[in-house]
Design a protein around this motif. Structure first.
Motif, mmCIF file in Angstrom:
data_model
loop_
_atom_site.group_PDB
_atom_site.id
_atom_site.type_symbol
_atom_site.label_atom_id
_atom_site.label_comp_id
_atom_site.label_asym_id
_atom_site.label_seq_id
_atom_site.Cartn_x
_atom_site.Cartn_y
_atom_site.Cartn_z
ATOM 1 N N LEU A 1 -4.285 5.218 -10.069
ATOM 2 C CA LEU A 1 -3.998 4.078 -9.198
ATOM 3 C C LEU A 1 -3.792 4.583 -7.771
ATOM 4 O O LEU A 1 -2.823 5.273 -7.475
ATOM 5 C CB LEU A 1 -2.759 3.337 -9.696
ATOM 6 C CG LEU A 1 -2.867 2.754 -11.103
ATOM 7 C CD1 LEU A 1 -1.634 1.895 -11.421
ATOM 8 C CD2 LEU A 1 -4.141 1.913 -11.266
ATOM 9 N N MET A 2 -4.749 4.230 -6.915
ATOM 10 C CA MET A 2 -4.685 4.630 -5.506
ATOM 11 C C MET A 2 -4.392 3.366 -4.710
ATOM 12 O O MET A 2 -5.064 2.352 -4.878
ATOM 13 C CB MET A 2 -6.017 5.211 -5.060
ATOM 14 C CG MET A 2 -6.545 6.308 -6.004
ATOM 15 S SD MET A 2 -8.037 7.105 -5.366
ATOM 16 C CE MET A 2 -8.414 8.218 -6.738
ATOM 17 N N ALA A 3 -3.391 3.454 -3.837
ATOM 18 C CA ALA A 3 -3.028 2.250 -3.095
ATOM 19 C C ALA A 3 -2.472 2.636 -1.741
ATOM 20 O O ALA A 3 -2.013 3.768 -1.545
ATOM 21 C CB ALA A 3 -1.997 1.438 -3.885
ATOM 22 N N GLY A 4 -2.530 1.682 -0.834
ATOM 23 C CA GLY A 4 -2.018 1.934 0.504
ATOM 24 C C GLY A 4 -2.720 1.043 1.513
ATOM 25 O O GLY A 4 -3.540 0.207 1.143
ATOM 26 N N PRO A 5 -2.382 1.223 2.787
ATOM 27 C CA PRO A 5 -2.945 0.334 3.798
ATOM 28 C C PRO A 5 -4.393 0.681 4.106
ATOM 29 O O PRO A 5 -4.835 1.799 3.837
ATOM 30 C CB PRO A 5 -2.066 0.612 5.016
ATOM 31 C CG PRO A 5 -1.653 2.047 4.841
ATOM 32 C CD PRO A 5 -1.482 2.229 3.358
ATOM 33 N N CYS A 6 -5.109 -0.274 4.681
ATOM 34 C CA CYS A 6 -6.464 0.014 5.168
ATOM 35 C C CYS A 6 -6.357 1.142 6.186
ATOM 36 O O CYS A 6 -6.921 2.206 5.993
ATOM 37 C CB CYS A 6 -7.062 -1.243 5.786
ATOM 38 S SG CYS A 6 -8.704 -0.967 6.476
ATOM 39 N N SER A 7 -5.615 0.910 7.252
ATOM 40 C CA SER A 7 -5.417 1.935 8.288
ATOM 41 C C SER A 7 -3.951 2.334 8.350
ATOM 42 O O SER A 7 -3.076 1.481 8.187
ATOM 43 C CB SER A 7 -5.770 1.383 9.677
ATOM 44 O OG SER A 7 -7.071 0.890 9.714
ATOM 45 N N VAL A 8 -3.715 3.589 8.647
ATOM 46 C CA VAL A 8 -2.360 4.029 9.006
ATOM 47 C C VAL A 8 -2.095 3.495 10.405
ATOM 48 O O VAL A 8 -2.890 3.721 11.323
ATOM 49 C CB VAL A 8 -2.261 5.564 8.990
ATOM 50 C CG1 VAL A 8 -0.855 5.991 9.398
ATOM 51 C CG2 VAL A 8 -2.617 6.103 7.625
ATOM 52 N N ARG B 1 -3.704 5.786 -0.285
ATOM 53 C CA ARG B 1 -4.878 5.683 0.568
ATOM 54 C C ARG B 1 -4.408 5.274 1.967
ATOM 55 O O ARG B 1 -3.326 4.687 2.129
ATOM 56 C CB ARG B 1 -5.887 4.661 0.050
ATOM 57 C CG ARG B 1 -5.388 3.236 -0.021
ATOM 58 C CD ARG B 1 -6.523 2.240 0.217
ATOM 59 N NE ARG B 1 -6.963 2.347 1.604
ATOM 60 C CZ ARG B 1 -8.213 2.183 2.016
ATOM 61 N NH1 ARG B 1 -9.145 1.876 1.155
ATOM 62 N NH2 ARG B 1 -8.531 2.312 3.293
ATOM 63 N N GLY B 2 -5.211 5.547 2.970
ATOM 64 C CA GLY B 2 -4.885 5.157 4.330
ATOM 65 C C GLY B 2 -5.899 5.756 5.268
ATOM 66 O O GLY B 2 -6.213 6.941 5.189
ATOM 67 N N GLY B 3 -6.445 4.941 6.154
ATOM 68 C CA GLY B 3 -7.491 5.409 7.054
ATOM 69 C C GLY B 3 -6.932 5.923 8.363
ATOM 70 O O GLY B 3 -6.053 5.290 8.950
ATOM 71 N N ASP C 1 -8.434 -5.392 8.106
ATOM 72 C CA ASP C 1 -8.540 -5.808 6.702
ATOM 73 C C ASP C 1 -7.302 -6.486 6.118
ATOM 74 O O ASP C 1 -7.097 -6.438 4.887
ATOM 75 C CB ASP C 1 -8.880 -4.600 5.816
ATOM 76 C CG ASP C 1 -10.369 -4.258 5.888
ATOM 77 O OD1 ASP C 1 -11.122 -5.024 6.527
ATOM 78 O OD2 ASP C 1 -10.771 -3.264 5.300
ATOM 79 N N GLY C 2 -6.493 -7.121 6.935
ATOM 80 C CA GLY C 2 -5.312 -7.787 6.397
ATOM 81 C C GLY C 2 -5.639 -8.821 5.324
ATOM 82 O O GLY C 2 -4.913 -8.942 4.331
ATOM 83 N N ALA C 3 -6.729 -9.529 5.505
ATOM 84 C CA ALA C 3 -7.029 -10.651 4.610
ATOM 85 C C ALA C 3 -7.271 -10.240 3.173
ATOM 86 O O ALA C 3 -7.247 -11.066 2.263
ATOM 87 C CB ALA C 3 -8.226 -11.431 5.140
ATOM 88 N N GLN C 4 -7.541 -8.952 2.958
ATOM 89 C CA GLN C 4 -7.832 -8.515 1.595
ATOM 90 C C GLN C 4 -6.722 -7.624 1.034
ATOM 91 O O GLN C 4 -6.855 -7.121 -0.083
ATOM 92 C CB GLN C 4 -9.177 -7.787 1.553
ATOM 93 C CG GLN C 4 -9.179 -6.434 2.251
ATOM 94 C CD GLN C 4 -10.601 -5.923 2.470
ATOM 95 O OE1 GLN C 4 -11.554 -6.686 2.609
ATOM 96 N NE2 GLN C 4 -10.766 -4.627 2.456
ATOM 97 N N SER C 5 -5.644 -7.442 1.791
ATOM 98 C CA SER C 5 -4.562 -6.567 1.323
ATOM 99 C C SER C 5 -3.587 -7.343 0.446
ATOM 100 O O SER C 5 -3.214 -8.471 0.759
ATOM 101 C CB SER C 5 -3.813 -5.978 2.527
ATOM 102 O OG SER C 5 -4.650 -5.113 3.258
#
Lengths: 337, 337, 337, 337
Positions: free
Chosen positions: A97-104, A126-128, A309-313
């Protein structure tokens, strides 16, 4: 060409066959399976006199690998590849299970989210830090500063780190901070980049391109493996179709197909795959039911103010609820979170 | 236009509003929800003076339905449509399992398969009597004789019957034999046929066209409902994409999307969706995990000799195993077989 | 199976071979090419002992037709099919220009447009009387009254008539008014309808379905031809892709592909293909340059008030200018308007 | 934001406005059109108080550019961009004919083909030295040695050179040999690479990605232009659809669409677009008729022995014949070879 040695062949015999194949100009990759050494010789195999080679001592038989991908195929390596990263072994019965924000975005954001996803059962964050954005005027990521934050936030909660690398020039930097280097969908056929990460001794997460067939995706994995790096994790994240209601069409069919063709683990990113928050959980559950080895999910505690990418978080609470459902479904097919 | 009446409005008031709307040239459809009468007026609504109509007695308020589909939308009918056929109520917490051969081939074939799928838990038997075939030289189905066999085989095992109708001229015949009339993917926008089945008092199973957006699919359901038939079951069966490894790309994303937009039940056909036997079970499990109301699966006891679609038909034992897995997954999300 | 008779074979010998093939349960279609009779036997050809048949008197040799379409293929009929309608021979060096409104709306509209397109060089008038509409609440066409108007307007200006038939029940009616019966994209695989028009002695214009491969499109033409009607005109009108800027993606690649595979004429409809008025002329010119046998163009004198497809209709002046450009390009590749 | 200065504004005023915009953190790009200076300010424009800026001296008015691409849009630069390379001005009434082998294979091969295509009217020679190949085991190009050969062969026949650059690390090398740097379809969204070539003072040929919408393609051009390089040539080379008869679906619709949205020149590559030799010429003719500014064609004197893409390469004689046809069609729409 797949070169199967006689069961119990001595290591010296293996070395001998390997050397001979190399002298023919071929690269040789080895896997051991049920007491048998299996060598995969790649390169200009058409020039070799295989009838003669078949007669070498220690060789049981030769087999052509029918697919264009060789090292990636189950023909070469029948057993599933297992990749250990932090507390999880990707490809095992335990789901990754990998999870986290789109961007840091900031220290506070990263630590808040890291705490939440770790508590819910994630093992990788995860985090970009470098963001491939359609517009040159959009937020491009925090760069190295973002990586530093991501690493600290992950470490603070016992998580491993996955982050996207966009360019050969970034590979060394990324390898200092991340446990898994992600190749994004837009770079799936950036062969220079694939070759570069192929020379690392770190896992590579290879996203499927928007218009990539499954075969092309596996061929890109072959580019990485041909350089020596066998730790490739495939990630389905949606393909482009005529349907516009969802951002992309998450192609779960790819899961059982990849599982049949290849020994590599494959996970699913339903966040990019659907692009719509309330579609993420159903498709995440479906991915696990279809046999995915894990999930990569965007989670943000304040998605309305996310820089991308807020709309998909998912909200952290949604992620927690999802992990619960995934746990039950996993149990139904002999796996666990 | 959605016309919401005041809670507790008398039936005479409902009749009055309905009559007035009809005199304006509109068709009126009604649903009752939590004690409130909801009328959907369709037709040339642009010509009506709605400001004036809003003032009629008994009207609480008017709402525009933002989607192009009206009767199909949750805006009109918030509660899920339930469709009872034989022993199953489609759209309820009970999953609808429809199974059977691609084509009815013989009495023996149909009875063998009916016995097997009934034993495993199916409640509806599928089987084609009129087959849409790409080639005019392929087997076109047994016609009415096939329907007769299908009916008897299903009856013998307590199963309902679903079968495809290809033409307006076949509708009356089909309605004599089948409990559910199937509109195939190729006919999803055959509006004459949709209108015809829209006038029946029998459930219609509407497959999604290969290149149909979700919106177009729901618009085709609207064609049926606009004729008065509210018993529409949607069926996702794969869309056409660039990927060629699978016969089609089963689009499970459509399940949560449809569930949000519409009150109609939606099931999944992973047999046509993937076209490959060993991909059917993973995708069937995934469909249930994604929220599908049921499955339509091709089962054949001797697929190597099937007159059509043998390569994607499950063996009866595989179907039985699948039903077991589906049962567990269903439990995880509050449903049952 | 393609049965090539010896050059100069007597008609009695042709009859004899034909009869024998029919007694084997096959349907037999004939074409004569460069002094040789070519018979195409279709049906359950796998059951026939062809080695024996090869020895029949009058038979020069047998050839398997490698494509799934038989009568449609150049293997069966090497020379181009020519279809004469009114003042034009479709498939000849003369281009077929079909033009008119999307829908017939009124006598005045139809006559105005007929006059304009005839003056500019069109030879066939298009106009819908039965309209397949995504919404059941949109204008559905004037029905038979529309056909009556269309026929009179076309006759007044020396034009032939093409109009869409949506249902088997409409075929006889349509055949009374139209010179060419159009099968729309949504009905390309409505096999009942294809069979019905296959029994007419009138040209059929078969539009390519939105998601139809070229092979499937030719297979649908085979359905028509297998019933005896050889006058099939293919019409490319755009396929569905991920690109949304244009309504559809007009696939001009299909023109040279069809020309190689089949003897049937193929025209292009850039109005539906692009869906945008100012893209129609460039794509119409391109279609001719790619080898199209003609064009089908929507023209309306008052598109802002058209009841359907106004945004893609040319003004009469634009159509006239386009015909001028097409004339020059046609000249460059040995054709004419 | 588009900042239109008053006609006749002094250069000092232009500098003043530019400086003020830069102090607001924006990048400023300028074009002059019909005596008016047009400034495009890009960056975080949302943070600027535009109402106040509108009152600055010398500013006539402000206009929002509605598309996500700014510098690429006709709104910013109404007149067509002209790019001079060797003997041709791309975007002018003269068509740019680029031709040559897929890959540079040897001195003899390159010189033979250069001589042939120059004689037929090409002005730019194409040829790959770094080849993006799906398989790591296929021929990857001759690298710098290939570039040296290509340069010499082109120079010997008065041709300019275009060749693909795959990686930021190759850009400086490529810029020494090539007159136009090509970004391949697989790298269309390799933003690091786009930024790098955006800092050159050399034309960039940007191929459309297989799954790229026209908008995304233009956004990638914006990435290049945002770095200061305005010499971008767009190249349509086929998109990926469900149709498999052709290698890709050449989307000529893109030509008139791009011409309306952007001032950049756009050419067509029918060799990759169709992947089939005898489809190249019809689609090349169609491209010119649709308004393309030029063609990029693979030509090989011995395609059966080509190391890549032989099946889609024209023979020199076919290329010569094609140029003749293109010349006539060009004349029909006011252009010339």
């Amino acid at each position: 060409m797949l070169v199967l040695l006689k069961p119990g062949a001595a290591e010296s015999a293996v070395s001998d066959v390997t050397s001979r194949l190399r002298m023919l100009g071929l690269a040789v990759h080895r896997t051991d399976h049920e007491g048998q050494v299996r060598l995969c010789a790649v390169g200009e195999v058409g020039r070799v006199d295989w009838a003669q080679a078949a007669g070498w001592a220690a060789i049981e038989r030769l087999e052509k690998i029918p697919s264009p991908f060789k090292l990636v195929s189950r023909a070469f390596q029948p057993a599933a590849t297992l990749i250990s990263v932090g507390r999880v072994t990707i490809g095992s019965e335990q789901l990754a299970l990998m999870a986290g924000p789109c961007s840091v975005e900031s220290e506070k954001q990263a630590f808040t989210i890291a705490a939440a996803v770790a508590r819910s059962g994630a093992t990788v964050m995860r985090g970009g830090a470098f963001k491939p954005r359609t517009s040159p005027y959009s937020f491009q990521g925090l760069g190295e500063e973002g990586l530093r934050i991501l690493r600290r936030a992950a470490d603070a909660h016992g998580l491993a780190v996955v982050s996207e690398v966009m360019d050969t020039a970034q590979v060394a930097l990324m390898a200092r901070y991340a446990d898994i280097l992600q190749i994004g969908a837009r770079n799936m056929q950036n062969y220079s980049l694939l070759r570069e990460v192929g020379q690392l001794d770190k896992p590579v997460l290879l996203k499927r391109g928007l218009a990539a067939t499954i075969e092309e995706w596996l061929m890109s994995a072959e580019h990485v493996m041909s350089q020596g790096n066998r730790q490739v994790i495939l990630c389905e994240r949606g393909i482009r179709t005529f349907e516009t209601y969802t951002r992309n069409t998450l192609d779960l069919n790819a899961i059982p197909v990849v599982k049949e063709l290849s020994h590599l683990p494959v996970i699913v990113d339903p966040s990019h795959g659907t692009g719509i928050r309330n579609k993420v959980a159903p498709m995440a559950r479906a991915a696990i039911a279809a046999g995915s080895d894990g999930l990569m999910i965007e989670v943000h505690h304040d998605p309305d103010h996310a820089l991308s990418d807020g709309a998909q978080s998912l909200y952290p609470e949604q992620f927690e609820e999802l992990v619960g459902q995934v746990r039950t479904i996993a149990g139904a097919i002999g796996r666990r979170v």
